[in-house]
Each structure stands twice: as structure tokens, then as C-alpha cells.
Design an enzyme around this catalytic site. Structure first.
Site, PDB file in Angstrom:
ATOM      1  N   THR A 179       0.829  -1.215   0.000  1.00 20.67           N
ATOM      2  CA  THR A 179       0.000   0.000   0.000  1.00 20.67           C
ATOM      3  C   THR A 179       0.862   1.264   0.000  1.00 20.67           C
ATOM      4  OG1 THR A 179      -1.690  -1.207   1.202  1.00 20.67           O
ATOM      5  CG2 THR A 179      -1.829   1.196   1.265  1.00 20.67           C
ATOM      6  N   ILE A 180       1.794   1.355   0.924  1.00 19.68           N
ATOM      7  CA  ILE A 180       2.611   2.571   1.043  1.00 19.68           C
ATOM      8  C   ILE A 180       3.749   2.551   0.025  1.00 19.68           C
ATOM      9  CG2 ILE A 180       4.069   3.944   2.609  1.00 19.68           C
ATOM     10  CD1 ILE A 180       1.038   3.916   3.360  1.00 19.68           C
ATOM     11  N   GLY A 220       4.652   1.959  11.418  1.00 23.13           N
ATOM     12  CA  GLY A 220       4.428   0.675  12.081  1.00 23.13           C
ATOM     13  C   GLY A 220       5.602   0.246  12.937  1.00 23.13           C
ATOM     14  N   SER A 262       3.019   7.522  11.418  1.00 24.75           N
ATOM     15  CA  SER A 262       1.864   6.877  10.790  1.00 24.75           C
ATOM     16  C   SER A 262       0.904   7.900  10.174  1.00 24.75           C
ATOM     17  CB  SER A 262       1.113   6.064  11.836  1.00 24.75           C
ATOM     18  OG  SER A 262       0.397   6.954  12.665  1.00 24.75           O
ATOM     19  N   CYS A 263      -0.108   7.392   9.503  1.00 25.10           N
ATOM     20  CA  CYS A 263      -1.115   8.249   8.879  1.00 25.10           C
ATOM     21  C   CYS A 263      -1.821   9.137   9.912  1.00 25.10           C
ATOM     22  CB  CYS A 263      -2.135   7.389   8.134  1.00 25.10           C
ATOM     23  SG  CYS A 263      -2.710   5.953   9.066  1.00 25.10           S
ATOM     24  N   HIS A 282      -1.978   6.695  19.508  1.00 25.10           N
ATOM     25  CA  HIS A 282      -1.872   7.791  18.537  1.00 25.10           C
ATOM     26  C   HIS A 282      -1.450   9.116  19.168  1.00 25.10           C
ATOM     27  CE1 HIS A 282      -4.796   4.738  17.172  1.00 25.10           C
ATOM     28  NE2 HIS A 282      -4.118   4.845  16.048  1.00 25.10           N
ATOM     29  N   GLY A 283      -2.123   9.474  20.262  1.00 25.57           N
ATOM     30  CA  GLY A 283      -1.779  10.726  20.934  1.00 25.57           C
ATOM     31  C   GLY A 283      -0.325  10.713  21.394  1.00 25.57           C
ATOM     32  N   HIS A 310      -9.801   7.391   7.850  1.00 29.10           N
ATOM     33  CA  HIS A 310     -10.035   7.598   9.282  1.00 29.10           C
ATOM     34  C   HIS A 310     -10.736   8.951   9.459  1.00 29.10           C
ATOM     35  CE1 HIS A 310      -6.902   4.568   9.923  1.00 29.10           C
ATOM     36  NE2 HIS A 310      -5.979   5.360   9.400  1.00 29.10           N
ATOM     37  N   GLN A 320      -5.632   7.094   4.806  1.00 32.53           N
ATOM     38  CA  GLN A 320      -4.515   6.343   5.390  1.00 32.53           C
ATOM     39  C   GLN A 320      -3.519   5.829   4.353  1.00 32.53           C
ATOM     40  OE1 GLN A 320      -7.617   5.126   5.150  1.00 32.53           O
ATOM     41  NE2 GLN A 320      -7.403   3.178   4.084  1.00 32.53           N
TER      42      GLN A 320
HETATM   43  P1  NAD Z   1       1.361  -3.737   3.096  1.00 36.24           P
HETATM   44  O1  NAD Z   1       1.129  -5.045   3.750  1.00 36.24           O
HETATM   45  O2  NAD Z   1       0.325  -3.165   2.202  1.00 36.24           O
HETATM   46  O3  NAD Z   1       2.710  -3.802   2.241  1.00 36.24           O
HETATM   47  C1  NAD Z   1       3.875  -4.384   2.717  1.00 36.24           C
HETATM   48  C2  NAD Z   1       4.622  -5.014   1.550  1.00 36.24           C
HETATM   49  O4  NAD Z   1       5.865  -5.535   2.020  1.00 36.24           O
HETATM   50  C3  NAD Z   1       3.856  -6.187   0.916  1.00 36.24           C
HETATM   51  O5  NAD Z   1       3.937  -6.053  -0.487  1.00 36.24           O
HETATM   52  C4  NAD Z   1       4.646  -7.422   1.394  1.00 36.24           C
HETATM   53  O6  NAD Z   1       4.583  -8.478   0.474  1.00 36.24           O
HETATM   54  C5  NAD Z   1       6.039  -6.853   1.502  1.00 36.24           C
HETATM   55  N1  NAD Z   1       6.929  -7.587   2.408  1.00 36.24           N
HETATM   56  C6  NAD Z   1       6.614  -8.309   3.493  1.00 36.24           C
HETATM   57  N2  NAD Z   1       7.733  -8.786   4.082  1.00 36.24           N
HETATM   58  C7  NAD Z   1       8.779  -8.347   3.332  1.00 36.24           C
HETATM   59  C8  NAD Z   1      10.170  -8.497   3.423  1.00 36.24           C
HETATM   60  N3  NAD Z   1      10.730  -9.193   4.406  1.00 36.24           N
HETATM   61  N4  NAD Z   1      10.956  -7.906   2.489  1.00 36.24           N
HETATM   62  C9  NAD Z   1      10.407  -7.176   1.479  1.00 36.24           C
HETATM   63  N5  NAD Z   1       9.068  -6.992   1.350  1.00 36.24           N
HETATM   64  C10 NAD Z   1       8.274  -7.567   2.269  1.00 36.24           C
HETATM   65  O7  NAD Z   1       1.736  -2.733   4.264  1.00 36.24           O
HETATM   66  P2  NAD Z   1       1.505  -1.143   4.268  1.00 36.24           P
HETATM   67  O8  NAD Z   1       0.102  -0.882   4.656  1.00 36.24           O
HETATM   68  O9  NAD Z   1       2.059  -0.571   3.038  1.00 36.24           O
HETATM   69  O10 NAD Z   1       2.387  -0.744   5.520  1.00 36.24           O
HETATM   70  C11 NAD Z   1       3.789  -0.541   5.427  1.00 36.24           C
HETATM   71  C12 NAD Z   1       4.244   0.321   6.579  1.00 36.24           C
HETATM   72  O11 NAD Z   1       3.586   1.589   6.475  1.00 36.24           O
HETATM   73  C13 NAD Z   1       3.887  -0.197   7.979  1.00 36.24           C
HETATM   74  O12 NAD Z   1       4.871   0.214   8.886  1.00 36.24           O
HETATM   75  C14 NAD Z   1       2.587   0.520   8.290  1.00 36.24           C
HETATM   76  O13 NAD Z   1       2.332   0.616   9.664  1.00 36.24           O
HETATM   77  C15 NAD Z   1       2.867   1.867   7.660  1.00 36.24           C
HETATM   78  N6  NAD Z   1       1.668   2.643   7.303  1.00 36.24           N
HETATM   79  C16 NAD Z   1       0.587   2.044   6.739  1.00 36.24           C
HETATM   80  C17 NAD Z   1      -0.538   2.800   6.453  1.00 36.24           C
HETATM   81  C18 NAD Z   1      -1.768   2.181   5.896  1.00 36.24           C
HETATM   82  O14 NAD Z   1      -2.843   2.650   6.223  1.00 36.24           O
HETATM   83  N7  NAD Z   1      -1.685   1.160   5.065  1.00 36.24           N
HETATM   84  C19 NAD Z   1      -0.531   4.175   6.691  1.00 36.24           C
HETATM   85  C20 NAD Z   1       0.628   4.777   7.187  1.00 36.24           C
HETATM   86  C21 NAD Z   1       1.715   3.995   7.511  1.00 36.24           C
END
Ligand code: NAD
Length: 338
Positions: A13-14, A111, A140-141, A195-196, A221, A300
Site C-alpha cells: 500500500t505505502i 508501524g 503513521s497516517c 496515537h496521541g 479515518h 490512510q
Molecule cells: P502492506 O502489507 O500493504 O505492504 C507491505 C509489503 O511488504 C507487501 O507487499 C509485502 O509483500 C512486503 N513484504 C513483506 N515482508 C517483506 C520483506 N521481508 N521484504 C520485502 N518486502 C516484504 O503494508 P503497508 O500498509 O504498506 O504498511 C507498510 C508500513 O507503512 C507499515 O509500517 C505501516 O504501519 C505503515 N503505514 C501504513 C498505512 C496504511 O494505512 N496502510 C498508513 C501509514 C503507515
């Protein structure tokens, strides 16, 4: 100009959004992204022309799927100046020794714990302190949205305390596994939510606490924010403060919900419906007795994306002025196309 070489480890996602945002800049470029498996996301990355790197044991699977990998994740890291780690929360921590061994700079996401990088970043709050750093965590978001709203109010009016209730989307739109689908879950039941307190990793002077509920939606959110301030102020004052922030957008014109905000993002032809700005409903801004109240919605999946670009620019010393970096990032990704 020699562009900074950026690797994106974890293309979910990110990661996929960060990769595209980096690629849109003229002072940095993506030298590779990592995928663990040759799935549909990897296929799109391949089509977009990104070099894909994979765990050594899975290289054969990528070859077989018709999208040969450019090498192993270790090889990708070796080629980079800076790695943006976008692996799932808790996984990124295990990559620290890999980055240290290769002598590359690294950014982690919200995360991971603050202690992993020792510095938590938000572009308007502490860009200058990130200049030249080797390790940074982009918060985070939810923390990003709170920092963007609290910082300018604190600067102009002095923030005495902040109380926030967060209605959190249950999971992201592509996630088939998580819920709830028919419940509201106090998460966590024991207060405060993280969060806070996490805002204090960026703005340690802010007295803030929060409670959070998980709700059956995937879109955004919503925060109910209450700030007590030091100075008398009016709704107009608060409007002017938020209105001066490029990464805060007022939502109106019939947008009475997160569903309509996402539709608006689609109509604007934003990539992947992304809404990089905090979305504040101006009608919700209420002021009395040195207390401010408002609602804001947070996309997010995308709000942290411009912050990652700014963090790269600071760490790589491509720009020393945070305001200039914010402007450059916004322009390149199309944030000003209103
Ligand atoms: P996600 O699960 O969508 O993506 C993670 C990616 O990493 C997946 O493609 C997965 O296959 C890959 N992956 C897993 N293990 C791996 C490894 N060992 N080596 C390489 N790639 C690997 O996760 P996300 O939602 O993008 O979240 C990523 C980070 O961003 C986290 O720390 C999360 O807390 C933070 N975050 C997420 C959001 C959200 O709402 N999705 C918002 C802000 C921050």
C-alpha cells in the site's frame, strides 16, 4: 543533476505510492523495488518499468512468471543511497542490520517504534532536524494528520492540551482478511490509544491523549479533535491558520462523508484516488473559551507519501529548507491540482 538513488523495500500500500512519488521528482529516482512474490502488484511494477528485486529463494519464481528480477534484495540495498522500508509494521526492524551493513540511509514507516530510527519525522514540524540524518521514521497516517493540524495552531495560538477521538478504518481496501464487518471495536479498550502519545515523538511539548475505535470501513479515518489554546481566538483565526497549510484541504461542496471525499479524489483523477492532504470540514470548526473543535478525515493509504519524499530530500541534503521541499514535492506529485 545527479539524482539520489532510492530503493523501496516492500511494495505494498505505502511502498507503491512512495515509489511513484519519488519517481515524479527531479532530484531522486527509484533504482529498484522489492517484492516477495510475482503477484499482480509485481506485474504492475514490472509494467511501470521498475527493476524488481526479490528474496534469493524466489528469483526463479519471478523468472517463471515472465518478470525476471534484477537481483536479490541485498543487491538492491547495495546499489541505493537510501532505502525506504515499507514492509509491514514490525518487519522493517529486522532489516536494520542489512542497511547498516550496506552503509545506506534508511527510512521506516509508522508501524515501527520510534526507537528504531531515534528520530520521528513530519515535514512541517521538524524537516530541518532531519537534514543529513542516516535513520528516520516517518510517522503513521494518524500521527501525520495530527502533527499537521497541531503544529500550526501551536505556533500561532499556543496549544495547552489536545484530546482526540479517532474513528479508524478497519483495514485497507485491498485487504480481504481483516474486519470487523459489523461491529465497532474500541481499539484498544485501555486508554490512551498509541496515537496521541506518538505525536509526542515529533512534538514532545504537546500535552495530548487519544482514544480510538475501529469501524467497518476501508476508506479513511476520521478524527474528532479538541484543542485547548493559550490565546483567545475566533473561527476565522483557525480557518486562516489551516488555510495557510498546503497539506490541509477544506472539504465542502456537499462532501459530508469520507465516501464523497474519495469520490472527489477519483473525479480529480488523483493517482489511486489518493488524498494526500488532511481533509477538514470548515463547518465543524467551533471555537469558544479558548477551545477549538473540528473533524478531519485522513486517507490512510496516501497521507504519508509526500512526507516520505521530504524525508528523503532532508536526509540526502538535497534541500535544507523544509518549506521549499514541501512546495517541490507537492508540485511534482500534483497536489496543487485542485
Ligand atoms: P502492506 O502489507 O500493504 O505492504 C507491505 C509489503 O511488504 C507487501 O507487499 C509485502 O509483500 C512486503 N513484504 C513483506 N515482508 C517483506 C520483506 N521481508 N521484504 C520485502 N518486502 C516484504 O503494508 P503497508 O500498509 O504498506 O504498511 C507498510 C508500513 O507503512 C507499515 O509500517 C505501516 O504501519 C505503515 N503505514 C501504513 C498505512 C496504511 O494505512 N496502510 C498508513 C501509514 C503507515
Amino acid at each position: 543533476m545527479v539524482k539520489a538513488k532510492i530503493a523501496v523495500n516492500g511494495y505494498g500500500t505505502i511502498g507503491k505510492r512512495v515509489a511513484d512519488a519519488v519517481q515524479a521528482q527531479d532530484d531522486m529516482e527509484v533504482i529498484g523495488i522489492s517484492k516477495t512474490k510475482p503477484n499482480y502488484e509485481a506485474a504492475v511494477a514490472h509494467k511501470l518499468g521498475y527493476d524488481i528485486y526479490a528474496p534469493a529463494a524466489n528469483l526463479g519464481a519471478f523468472e517463471k512468471a515472465g518478470m525476471p528480477a534484477a537481483g536479490t534484495i541485498e543487491e538492491m540495498v547495495e546499489k541505493a543511497d537510501l532505502v525506504v522500508d515499507c514492509t509491514p509494521g514490525g518487519v522493517g526492524e529486522g532489516n536494520k542490520s542489512l542497511y547498516e551493513k550496506a552503509g545506506v540511509k534508511a527510512i521506516w514507516q509508522g508501524g515501527e517504534d520510534h526507537s528504531l530510527a531515534g528520530f520521528s519525522f513530519n515535514a512541517i514540524c521538524n524537516y530541518e532536524q532531519a537534514v543529513g540524518r542516516d535513520l528516520v521514521r516517518v510517522v503513521s497516517c494518524n500521527t501525520t494528520a495530527l502533527c499537521r493540524a497541531i503544529y500550526p495552531i501551536d505556533k500561532e495560538l499556543g496549544v495547552k492540551k489536545v484530546r482526540v477521538i479517532l474513528a479508524r478504518r478497519a483495514t485497507d481496501p485491498n485487504d480481504v482478511k481483516k474486519g470487523p464487518i459489523n461491529a465497532i471495536v474500541p481499539d484498544p479498550i485501555k486508554l490512551p490509544s498509541h496515537h496521541g502519545p506518538d505525536v509526542k515523538s515529533v512534538l514532545p511539548q504537546i500535552n495530548i491523549t487519544s482514544a480510538a475505535l475501529k469501524i467497518p470501513t476501508t476508506l479513511m479515518h476520521v478524527h474528532t479533535v479538541n484543542m485547548e489554546v493559550d490565546k483567545d481566538c475566533t473561527v476565522d483565526d483557525v480557518n486562516n491558520i489551516f488555510g495557510s497549510q498546503s497539506r490541509i484541504r477544506f472539504v465542502g461542496q456537499g462532501m459530508s462523508s469520507t465516501a464523497e471525499i474519495m469520490e472527489f479524489a477519483r473525479d480529480m483523477k488523483r493517482p489511486r484516488n489518493d488524498m494526500w492532504e488532511n481533509c477538514i470540514w470548515p463547518e465543524s470548526i467551533t471555537v469558544g473559551d479558548k477551545e477549538i473543535y473540528f473533524f478531519q478525515a485522513v486517507h490512510q493509504e496516501s497521507i504519508v507519501v509526500p512526507e516520505n519524499v521530504d524525508a528523503i530530500r532532508a536526509m540526502m541534503e538535497l534541500e535544507s529548507d523544509g518549506a521549499k521541499s514541501i512546495e517541490k514535492t507537492n508540485k511534482a506529485i500534483g497536489l496543487y491540482n485542485k
